[in-house]
Design a protein around this motif. Structure first.
Motif, PDB file in Angstrom:
ATOM      1  N   GLY A  59       0.826  -1.207   0.000  1.00 35.50           N
ATOM      2  CA  GLY A  59       0.000   0.000   0.000  1.00 35.50           C
ATOM      3  C   GLY A  59       0.864   1.262   0.000  1.00 35.50           C
ATOM      4  O   GLY A  59       0.651   2.199  -0.794  1.00 35.50           O
ATOM      5  N   VAL A  60       1.923   1.237   0.831  1.00 31.95           N
ATOM      6  CA  VAL A  60       2.839   2.379   0.881  1.00 31.95           C
ATOM      7  C   VAL A  60       3.507   2.573  -0.464  1.00 31.95           C
ATOM      8  O   VAL A  60       3.624   3.707  -0.956  1.00 31.95           O
ATOM      9  N   LEU A  61       3.870   1.508  -1.066  1.00 32.63           N
ATOM     10  CA  LEU A  61       4.556   1.593  -2.361  1.00 32.63           C
ATOM     11  C   LEU A  61       3.631   2.218  -3.407  1.00 32.63           C
ATOM     12  O   LEU A  61       4.035   3.086  -4.186  1.00 32.63           O
ATOM     13  N   ILE A  62       2.371   1.758  -3.417  1.00 35.79           N
ATOM     14  CA  ILE A  62       1.423   2.271  -4.419  1.00 35.79           C
ATOM     15  C   ILE A  62       1.189   3.763  -4.199  1.00 35.79           C
ATOM     16  O   ILE A  62       1.120   4.562  -5.157  1.00 35.79           O
ATOM     17  N   VAL A  63       1.162   4.122  -2.925  1.00 29.33           N
ATOM     18  CA  VAL A  63       0.974   5.573  -2.653  1.00 29.33           C
ATOM     19  C   VAL A  63       2.126   6.367  -3.235  1.00 29.33           C
ATOM     20  O   VAL A  63       1.932   7.381  -3.928  1.00 29.33           O
ATOM     21  N   PHE A  64       3.323   5.908  -2.941  1.00 31.22           N
ATOM     22  CA  PHE A  64       4.493   6.635  -3.469  1.00 31.22           C
ATOM     23  C   PHE A  64       4.439   6.680  -4.984  1.00 31.22           C
ATOM     24  O   PHE A  64       4.751   7.689  -5.622  1.00 31.22           O
ATOM     25  N   PHE A  65       4.086   5.537  -5.598  1.00 33.12           N
ATOM     26  CA  PHE A  65       4.016   5.432  -7.048  1.00 33.12           C
ATOM     27  C   PHE A  65       3.055   6.482  -7.615  1.00 33.12           C
ATOM     28  O   PHE A  65       3.381   7.201  -8.569  1.00 33.12           O
ATOM     29  N   LEU A  66       1.852   6.571  -6.987  1.00 33.94           N
ATOM     30  CA  LEU A  66       0.850   7.524  -7.469  1.00 33.94           C
ATOM     31  C   LEU A  66       1.377   8.959  -7.350  1.00 33.94           C
ATOM     32  O   LEU A  66       1.223   9.799  -8.260  1.00 33.94           O
ATOM     33  N   ILE A  67       2.051   9.208  -6.194  1.00 29.62           N
ATOM     34  CA  ILE A  67       2.609  10.560  -5.999  1.00 29.62           C
ATOM     35  C   ILE A  67       3.565  10.883  -7.113  1.00 29.62           C
ATOM     36  O   ILE A  67       3.532  11.987  -7.689  1.00 29.62           O
ATOM     37  N   PHE A  68       4.423   9.940  -7.439  1.00 31.11           N
ATOM     38  CA  PHE A  68       5.414  10.211  -8.479  1.00 31.11           C
ATOM     39  C   PHE A  68       4.719  10.473  -9.802  1.00 31.11           C
ATOM     40  O   PHE A  68       5.112  11.347 -10.568  1.00 31.11           O
ATOM     41  N   ILE A  69       3.675   9.668 -10.109  1.00 25.85           N
ATOM     42  CA  ILE A  69       2.991   9.828 -11.406  1.00 25.85           C
ATOM     43  C   ILE A  69       2.349  11.219 -11.458  1.00 25.85           C
ATOM     44  O   ILE A  69       2.481  11.954 -12.455  1.00 25.85           O
ATOM     45  N   LEU A  70       1.715  11.592 -10.314  1.00 27.19           N
ATOM     46  CA  LEU A  70       1.027  12.897 -10.310  1.00 27.19           C
ATOM     47  C   LEU A  70       2.033  14.035 -10.438  1.00 27.19           C
ATOM     48  O   LEU A  70       1.795  15.017 -11.165  1.00 27.19           O
ATOM     49  N   VAL A  71       3.142  13.906  -9.758  1.00 28.03           N
ATOM     50  CA  VAL A  71       4.161  14.967  -9.837  1.00 28.03           C
ATOM     51  C   VAL A  71       4.657  15.083 -11.258  1.00 28.03           C
ATOM     52  O   VAL A  71       4.770  16.186 -11.796  1.00 28.03           O
ATOM     53  N   SER A  72       4.996  13.901 -11.909  1.00 26.82           N
ATOM     54  CA  SER A  72       5.500  13.997 -13.300  1.00 26.82           C
ATOM     55  C   SER A  72       4.284  14.056 -14.206  1.00 26.82           C
ATOM     56  O   SER A  72       4.341  14.617 -15.261  1.00 26.82           O
TER      57      SER A  72
END
Lengths: 199, 345
Positions: free
Chosen positions: B332-345
């Protein structure tokens, strides 16, 4: 390597000999020659036994016949003649003669020597047939032959053992490598367990 | 073959010789009278010593003859070989040895008879018996040494004959020459020669010089006495004598017998070779045994390593499958980070 004739001869010294028992194998001659060859062989045997002193062995060659005669003398005054071709080995011929004489003296009593036609010694034919191949019949040659065969078998065995040695060396190396690999496998597996404990 | 007790003859001989030469034997006479006065039946005792000394004399004469034979046998000349002499000497020595054997046997029987005859076993009689036994044993051992030397000399003789025959062949190309057959180094011949040449069992231990006066007689006397015993039979020694005689007689019969013996020798050497091959085979297999053991040990190691690794993996698998909740959280933590990265880029 053929035996043409075998004969046991009564050979009193200085007197004429009489053939007590004989056997011949004239199958190699054409049908019309057999009579004369047979007569020649009989004459040859008688002459030779007359000319051999008691207790001696002789070998005589005539055209392409070789005759070996062993005049045993003794109480029965017997002699034995074997007529072969030139290739036949000499020593087994004399062994055969000695054996035949011993057999003859045990089977036929001395009283029937005066009546040659009544003597029944069928073993002479078996001897003739058997000794056509001296390598099998003569004991010493047979033993030698078997020993040679055994030696060949043993040589092959040693070669196989050498091959086995090479294969075993190969196996040792492979098992060493496999052992090293399995050790690495074990260590890696162990490391995996210890590294990711937090997860 | 009855044992002959010839002590009376011997005594007669001694008397006649003594009468012929009275001077030098006076010392011996005095000694004998001295011995006769000692002990219970002194006459018998000096009898025994006389017999023993006669035997010792014969042994010494035979040894001398053997020395002569040895010298003759050692000669290595091609042409001056004296086979007649050598064969005669061999024959004589052989008969001597047979005769000596008989004498010693009779002496031994005599000693046994005396020891059973003796009524009262005084200490002296026991000593006398022991002494007699010792003397007999020592005579036997001397005879044994002599016969061993005889055998050695004959071996040397046959070797030299073989060598000379080879040289003759080399120089003169005559293969039909003497039928001298040297006994090869094969085991068969070696065994028949190692037997006691007498066929008798009289081979015993130590060395001894029985009496001083046994050496008093001259060897020439011994020669005469030994030749008189030539009537002794040579039956027991015939077995080896035949083989030795054979090499010196040239007979046509030998061809057959030789070829037989050659054939048998070749069989024997083949068998020996086979034996060697088997030993080699055994050795090779034994060497390979070590290799096999190493492979064995390695395999065991591999098995244990692999099973250990499998255990670890199972543990790991167990831990993974049991940590589901933690896993979900981590993912779950990983997916959150992943989404953050996608939204930032």
């Amino acid at each position: 390597m053929k035996v043409y004739a075998l004969a046991v001869v009564l050979a009193p010294p200085q007197k004429t000999c009489t053939i007590l028992s004989s056997a011949s194998d004239l199958s190699s001659f054409s049908f019309y020659q057999r009579g004369s060859v047979g007569e020649f062989l009989t004459f040859f045997s008688k002459t030779i036994s007359e000319r051999t002193p008691q207790g001696e062995r002789q070998s005589v060659q005539e055209n392409n016949y070789t005759a070996h005669v062993y005049n045993r003398g003794g109480a029965e005054q017997l002699a034995a003649v074997i007529i072969t071709d030139q290739e036949y080995p000499v020593r087994p011929a004399f062994s055969l003669l000695t054996k035949m004489l011993d057999d003859f003296t045990t089977k036929i009593p001395q009283t029937s020597f005066s009546n040659p036609t009544a003597i029944n010694f069928p073993e002479i034919n078996t001897y003739l047939q058997k000794y056509q191949d001296p390598r099998q019949a003569d004991a010493i040659m047979r033993v030698q032959q078997e020993l040679d065969e055994t030696k060949i078998v043993l040589h092959k065995t040693i070669e196989s053992v050498l091959e086995r040695g090479e294969k075993l060396n190969d196996l040792v190396d492979r098992s060493n490598a496999l052992s090293a690999q399995s050790k690495m496998f074990y260590k890696t597996a162990k490391k995996q367990n210890s590294c990711c404990v937090i997860m | 073959m009855p044992v002959q007790d010839r002590t009376n003859e011997f005594r007669a001989c001694v008397e006649s010789i003594r009468n012929r030469s009275s001077l030098p034997s006076r010392g011996a006479e005095a000694k004998q009278r001295l011995l006769q006065s000692q002990g219970k039946d002194g006459g018998n005792k000096s009898d025994f010593t006389r017999m023993a000394s006669a035997i010792a004399k014969d042994i010494s004469s035979t040894t001398i003859k053997l020395g002569k034979l040895g010298q003759l046998a050692k000669r290595k000349t091609l042409f001056d070989d004296r086979p007649v002499e050598i064969s005669e000497l061999t024959y004589i020595i052989k008969q001597d040895i047979a005769g000596l054997n008989k004498q010693i046997a009779s002496l031994q029987a005599y000693v046994k008879q005396r020891s059973t005859q003796g009524g009262t076993k005084s200490a002296e009689a026991k000593l006398v018996d022991e002494h007699n036994h010792n003397v007999v044993m020592l005579l036997q051992s001397k005879l044994a040494d002599t016969s061993m030397t005889f055998k050695d000399v004959l071996e040397i003789r046959t070797q030299n004959m073989k060598e000379s025959k080879d040289r003759t062949e080399q120089f003169m190309h005559s293969t039909a020459a003497a039928a001298s057959q040297a006994p090869s180094s094969s085991l068969l011949f070696g065994n028949t020669q190692r037997q006691d040449p007498m066929g008798d069992g009289s081979l015993l231990a130590p060395r001894f010089d029985p009496k001083g006066k046994s050496r008093a007689s001259t060897p020439s006397n011994g020669d005469i006495l030994a030749l008189d015993l030539g009537s002794a039979e040579e039956g027991t020694a015939a077995q080896n004598g035949g083989a030795f005689m054979q090499m010196e007689l040239v007979e046509q019969q030998d061809t057959y017998i030789q070829s037989r013996s050659t054939a048998i020798e070749s069989i024997e050497s083949t068998i020996a070779e086979l034996g060697q091959i088997f030993t080699q085979l055994a050795q090779m297999v034994a060497e390979q045994r070590e290799t096999v053991q190493r492979i064995d040990a390695d395999t065991v190691d591999i098995a244990s390593n692999v099973s250990g690794a499998q255990r670890e993996l199972l543990k790991y698998y167990a831990s993974i499958s049991s940590n589901r909740w933690l896993m979900l959280k981590v993912f779950g933590v990983l997916i959150v980070f992943f989404l953050i990265f996608i939204l930032v880029s």
